[in-house]
Motif scaffolding. Structure first.
Motif, PDB file in Angstrom:
ATOM      1  N   ILE A 285      99.141 -65.441  89.304  1.00  0.00           N
ATOM      2  CA  ILE A 285     100.522 -65.628  88.849  1.00  0.00           C
ATOM      3  C   ILE A 285     100.982 -64.522  87.899  1.00  0.00           C
ATOM      4  O   ILE A 285     102.122 -64.041  88.023  1.00  0.00           O
ATOM      5  N   PRO A 286     100.163 -64.046  86.963  1.00  0.00           N
ATOM      6  CA  PRO A 286     100.620 -62.916  86.138  1.00  0.00           C
ATOM      7  C   PRO A 286     101.026 -61.698  86.981  1.00  0.00           C
ATOM      8  O   PRO A 286     101.962 -60.971  86.606  1.00  0.00           O
ATOM      9  N   GLY A 287     100.366 -61.488  88.112  1.00  0.00           N
ATOM     10  CA  GLY A 287     100.731 -60.376  88.986  1.00  0.00           C
ATOM     11  C   GLY A 287     102.096 -60.559  89.628  1.00  0.00           C
ATOM     12  O   GLY A 287     102.832 -59.585  89.840  1.00  0.00           O
ATOM     13  N   ILE A 288     102.441 -61.807  89.938  1.00  0.00           N
ATOM     14  CA  ILE A 288     103.778 -62.097  90.476  1.00  0.00           C
ATOM     15  C   ILE A 288     104.834 -61.746  89.426  1.00  0.00           C
ATOM     16  O   ILE A 288     105.841 -61.080  89.723  1.00  0.00           O
ATOM     17  N   ILE A 289     104.600 -62.193  88.201  1.00  0.00           N
ATOM     18  CA  ILE A 289     105.549 -61.906  87.115  1.00  0.00           C
ATOM     19  C   ILE A 289     105.678 -60.403  86.900  1.00  0.00           C
ATOM     20  O   ILE A 289     106.783 -59.866  86.762  1.00  0.00           O
ATOM     21  N   GLU A 290     104.556 -59.714  86.931  1.00  0.00           N
ATOM     22  CA  GLU A 290     104.551 -58.264  86.734  1.00  0.00           C
ATOM     23  C   GLU A 290     105.330 -57.561  87.848  1.00  0.00           C
ATOM     24  O   GLU A 290     106.006 -56.553  87.598  1.00  0.00           O
ATOM     25  N   SER A 291     105.252 -58.063  89.080  1.00  0.00           N
ATOM     26  CA  SER A 291     105.975 -57.420  90.183  1.00  0.00           C
ATOM     27  C   SER A 291     107.483 -57.492  89.970  1.00  0.00           C
ATOM     28  O   SER A 291     108.209 -56.548  90.305  1.00  0.00           O
ATOM     29  N   PHE A 292     107.969 -58.586  89.394  1.00  0.00           N
ATOM     30  CA  PHE A 292     109.397 -58.683  89.072  1.00  0.00           C
ATOM     31  C   PHE A 292     109.756 -57.741  87.920  1.00  0.00           C
ATOM     32  O   PHE A 292     110.813 -57.099  87.943  1.00  0.00           O
ATOM     33  N   ARG A 293     108.910 -57.671  86.911  1.00  0.00           N
ATOM     34  CA  ARG A 293     109.182 -56.770  85.780  1.00  0.00           C
ATOM     35  C   ARG A 293     109.260 -55.326  86.255  1.00  0.00           C
ATOM     36  O   ARG A 293     110.183 -54.576  85.897  1.00  0.00           O
ATOM     37  N   LYS A 294     108.286 -54.936  87.079  1.00  0.00           N
ATOM     38  CA  LYS A 294     108.247 -53.569  87.580  1.00  0.00           C
ATOM     39  C   LYS A 294     109.453 -53.277  88.475  1.00  0.00           C
ATOM     40  O   LYS A 294     110.040 -52.188  88.424  1.00  0.00           O
ATOM     41  N   ALA A 295     109.838 -54.262  89.278  1.00  0.00           N
ATOM     42  CA  ALA A 295     111.008 -54.084  90.136  1.00  0.00           C
ATOM     43  C   ALA A 295     112.270 -53.869  89.303  1.00  0.00           C
ATOM     44  O   ALA A 295     113.138 -53.063  89.669  1.00  0.00           O
ATOM     45  N   ALA A 296     112.381 -54.592  88.180  1.00  0.00           N
ATOM     46  CA  ALA A 296     113.531 -54.401  87.293  1.00  0.00           C
ATOM     47  C   ALA A 296     113.535 -52.987  86.710  1.00  0.00           C
ATOM     48  O   ALA A 296     114.595 -52.343  86.608  1.00  0.00           O
ATOM     49  N   ALA A 297     112.353 -52.494  86.330  1.00  0.00           N
ATOM     50  CA  ALA A 297     112.255 -51.123  85.828  1.00  0.00           C
ATOM     51  C   ALA A 297     112.657 -50.125  86.912  1.00  0.00           C
ATOM     52  O   ALA A 297     113.369 -49.147  86.645  1.00  0.00           O
ATOM     53  N   ASN A 298     112.225 -50.379  88.142  1.00  0.00           N
ATOM     54  CA  ASN A 298     112.586 -49.498  89.256  1.00  0.00           C
ATOM     55  C   ASN A 298     114.092 -49.535  89.521  1.00  0.00           C
ATOM     56  O   ASN A 298     114.696 -48.514  89.842  1.00  0.00           O
ATOM     57  N   ALA A 299     114.686 -50.725  89.396  1.00  0.00           N
ATOM     58  CA  ALA A 299     116.134 -50.855  89.587  1.00  0.00           C
ATOM     59  C   ALA A 299     116.886 -50.036  88.557  1.00  0.00           C
ATOM     60  O   ALA A 299     117.910 -49.410  88.862  1.00  0.00           O
ATOM     61  N   ASN A 300     116.386 -50.040  87.347  1.00  0.00           N
ATOM     62  CA  ASN A 300     116.988 -49.233  86.284  1.00  0.00           C
ATOM     63  C   ASN A 300     116.921 -47.753  86.654  1.00  0.00           C
ATOM     64  O   ASN A 300     117.907 -47.017  86.518  1.00  0.00           O
ATOM     65  N   GLU A 301     115.768 -47.319  87.155  1.00  0.00           N
ATOM     66  CA  GLU A 301     115.580 -45.928  87.563  1.00  0.00           C
ATOM     67  C   GLU A 301     116.518 -45.564  88.724  1.00  0.00           C
ATOM     68  O   GLU A 301     116.995 -44.422  88.823  1.00  0.00           O
ATOM     69  N   ALA A 302     116.795 -46.547  89.589  1.00  0.00           N
ATOM     70  CA  ALA A 302     117.652 -46.304  90.751  1.00  0.00           C
ATOM     71  C   ALA A 302     119.139 -46.332  90.396  1.00  0.00           C
ATOM     72  O   ALA A 302     119.982 -46.102  91.267  1.00  0.00           O
TER      73      ALA A 302
ATOM     74  N   ALA B  16     112.839 -58.684  79.013  1.00  0.00           N
ATOM     75  CA  ALA B  16     112.082 -57.803  78.119  1.00  0.00           C
ATOM     76  C   ALA B  16     112.108 -56.363  78.606  1.00  0.00           C
ATOM     77  O   ALA B  16     112.062 -55.423  77.805  1.00  0.00           O
ATOM     78  N   GLU B  17     112.229 -56.171  79.925  1.00  0.00           N
ATOM     79  CA  GLU B  17     112.216 -54.826  80.501  1.00  0.00           C
ATOM     80  C   GLU B  17     113.578 -54.148  80.446  1.00  0.00           C
ATOM     81  O   GLU B  17     113.676 -52.976  80.063  1.00  0.00           O
ATOM     82  N   ILE B  18     114.652 -54.851  80.820  1.00  0.00           N
ATOM     83  CA  ILE B  18     115.964 -54.178  80.928  1.00  0.00           C
ATOM     84  C   ILE B  18     117.046 -54.804  80.068  1.00  0.00           C
ATOM     85  O   ILE B  18     118.163 -54.288  80.025  1.00  0.00           O
ATOM     86  N   GLY B  19     116.745 -55.907  79.384  1.00  0.00           N
ATOM     87  CA  GLY B  19     117.721 -56.535  78.499  1.00  0.00           C
ATOM     88  C   GLY B  19     118.446 -57.702  79.153  1.00  0.00           C
ATOM     89  O   GLY B  19     118.699 -57.702  80.358  1.00  0.00           O
ATOM     90  N   SER B  20     118.793 -58.684  78.351  1.00  0.00           N
ATOM     91  CA  SER B  20     119.450 -59.889  78.870  1.00  0.00           C
ATOM     92  C   SER B  20     120.845 -59.601  79.401  1.00  0.00           C
ATOM     93  O   SER B  20     121.324 -60.255  80.331  1.00  0.00           O
ATOM     94  N   ALA B  21     121.529 -58.612  78.823  1.00  0.00           N
ATOM     95  CA  ALA B  21     122.905 -58.307  79.220  1.00  0.00           C
ATOM     96  C   ALA B  21     122.989 -57.672  80.599  1.00  0.00           C
ATOM     97  O   ALA B  21     124.083 -57.504  81.138  1.00  0.00           O
ATOM     98  N   ARG B  22     121.824 -57.339  81.176  1.00  0.00           N
ATOM     99  CA  ARG B  22     121.799 -56.732  82.511  1.00  0.00           C
ATOM    100  C   ARG B  22     121.008 -57.593  83.496  1.00  0.00           C
ATOM    101  O   ARG B  22     120.645 -57.129  84.570  1.00  0.00           O
ATOM    102  N   THR B  23     120.764 -58.851  83.117  1.00  0.00           N
ATOM    103  CA  THR B  23     119.949 -59.739  83.946  1.00  0.00           C
ATOM    104  C   THR B  23     120.716 -61.012  84.293  1.00  0.00           C
ATOM    105  O   THR B  23     121.165 -61.748  83.410  1.00  0.00           O
ATOM    106  N   GLY B  24     120.878 -61.266  85.580  1.00  0.00           N
ATOM    107  CA  GLY B  24     121.437 -62.515  86.079  1.00  0.00           C
ATOM    108  C   GLY B  24     120.410 -63.215  86.950  1.00  0.00           C
ATOM    109  O   GLY B  24     119.324 -62.693  87.217  1.00  0.00           O
ATOM    110  N   ILE B  25     120.751 -64.407  87.414  1.00  0.00           N
ATOM    111  CA  ILE B  25     119.842 -65.159  88.278  1.00  0.00           C
ATOM    112  C   ILE B  25     120.647 -66.022  89.230  1.00  0.00           C
ATOM    113  O   ILE B  25     121.749 -66.474  88.909  1.00  0.00           O
ATOM    114  N   ARG B  26     120.096 -66.239  90.412  1.00  0.00           N
ATOM    115  CA  ARG B  26     120.725 -67.118  91.411  1.00  0.00           C
ATOM    116  C   ARG B  26     119.899 -68.386  91.564  1.00  0.00           C
ATOM    117  O   ARG B  26     118.668 -68.313  91.710  1.00  0.00           O
ATOM    118  N   ILE B  27     120.580 -69.530  91.540  1.00  0.00           N
ATOM    119  CA  ILE B  27     119.922 -70.822  91.698  1.00  0.00           C
ATOM    120  C   ILE B  27     120.702 -71.663  92.708  1.00  0.00           C
ATOM    121  O   ILE B  27     121.893 -71.434  92.919  1.00  0.00           O
TER     122      ILE B  27
END
Length: 367
Positions: free
Chosen positions: A153-170, A220-231
């Motif tokens: 499970i920590p690896g799943i969480i890390e994959s989302f964190r890393k994806a957010a960092a990549n999105a920032n780079e993109a 924690a990676e890109i800030g709350s002001a740049r993070t949304g979620i779909r439910i």
């Protein structure tokens, strides 16, 4: 002439200002380039054509190969994918638009042919879904999943964190975490798919844990002001269900509010289906959340205008109408007729049914 509406008023969303309240919902189109699942040059045109929306949310993009569930869907975990998405964000920004990427792990809604070494898809519990996926040019039954080990499970969480960092780079303006429609985070949250007896199963607090931990890591990676979620509290999409969704999603939204996410994107009712499929108090979520409330499912101009006027939402997401109407905002403003979509070209293919729908201006010029 259209009636006065807040739909075309600007809205400040964290550090950015949206030109209007019209949002292009995430729409899976299955046109990424294989191998590598890289956004194609056509995607640059597709999103650029629709940049007049207040906010574009990209098609769901997997955070890892394990997170892929359908053929030819783009990722955001490799350098090639980042470079492909950078061309998209550059085009959208050149045209004055704003764009978030939707981060996706499908969990059990996948097929062994898409997984590393043909492995089983992963899920909270080894319970197969009664559903289909799109592989090898056709729809096929999803494969039986295996339960994630606690150590994974920590690896799943890390994959989302890393994806957010990549999105920032993109160059994205932000990200939307996909916590809806029976995919992995929704599978953990809902007791129809989650039968775990560890810290991620059982109680509402435990089942909500992964979704909130992913949100915390992305913030924690890109800030709350740049993070949304779909439910999607009550959708049956992808064979998902929960025995008591109201307290579950009240708790989830309380947790998201504590993290100060910039918006929640709520599918009201059955995804792409009836809005009244099950009783649910969406106003409860609106009251609990201090950020923007984005409403989705079955909205047209009239319903959007009514809901915004009643302050029941801040943003309205439109899905299929954006497929066939690149200039949807202008058409809604003018009360103009909409192009009909071609369902046969929704998934896979090339420019036909993707970048060739005419704007009003182009249609009039051709007459």
């Amino acid at each position: 002439m259209s009636m006065p509406t807040k739909l075309f008023e600007p809205l400040k969303l964290g550090p950015i200002t949206l030109a209007n309240r019209v949002v292009m919902a995430p729409l899976t189109r299955n046109r990424a380039i294989a191998p590598g699942m890289v956004p194609s040059p056509l995607a640059v045109d597709y999103y650029g054509q629709r940049a007049s929306a207040g906010l574009l949310i990209t098609e769901a993009s997997q955070v890892s190969q394990q997170g892929q569930g359908y053929q030819d869907t783009p990722g955001i975990y490799s350098k090639e994918q980042i470079a492909g998405w950078k061309k998209v964000t550059d085009r959208v920004h050149e045209r004055g638009g704003r764009i978030f990427i939707q981060l996706w792990h499908v969990g059990r809604i996948s097929h062994t042919s898409l997984q590393v070494n043909g492995g089983a898809p992963v899920a909270p519990s080894a319970i197969g879904a009664k559903g289909k996926t799109f592989v090898n040019g056709t729809f096929a039954d999803v494969s039986k999943p295996r339960a994630l080990e606690l150590s994974e499970i920590p690896g799943i969480i890390e994959s989302f964190r890393k994806a957010a960092a990549n999105a920032n780079e993109a160059g994205f303006d932000g990200v939307e975490i996909h916590g809806a429609n029976g995919y992995l985070l929704d599978q953990f949250a809902k007791d129809g798919a989650n039968k775990r007896i560890d810290a991620y199963g059982g109680s509402i607090e435990n089942r909500a844990r992964l979704m909130l931990e992913v949100a915390k890591a992305v913030v924690a990676e890109i800030g709350s002001a740049r993070t949304g979620i779909r439910i999607s509290p009550v959708t049956p999409a992808n064979d998902i269900s929960d025995s008591n969704p109201q307290p579950l999603f009240d708790h989830i939204v309380d947790g998201l509010d504590a993290l100060k996410l910039v918006y929640i994107h709520v599918i009201e009712g059955a995804t792409g289906g009836p809005r009244d499929i099950a009783p649910f108090d969406y106003a409860s979520l609106r009251k609990r959340f201090s950020g923007a409330y984005m409403a989705n499912n079955g909205y047209d101009f009239e319903l959007a205008t009514k809901v915004l006027a009643a302050n029941e939402a801040d943003l309205i997401a439109f899905g299929k109408p954006f497929i066939s109407n690149p200039d949807l905002v202008e058409r809604l403003k003018m009360g103009a007729p909409l192009n009909e979509w071609d369902k046969a070209t929704f998934y896979g293919g090339g420019a036909k049914g993707y970048t060739d729908y005419p704007t009003l201006e182009a249609a009039e010029a051709a007459q």
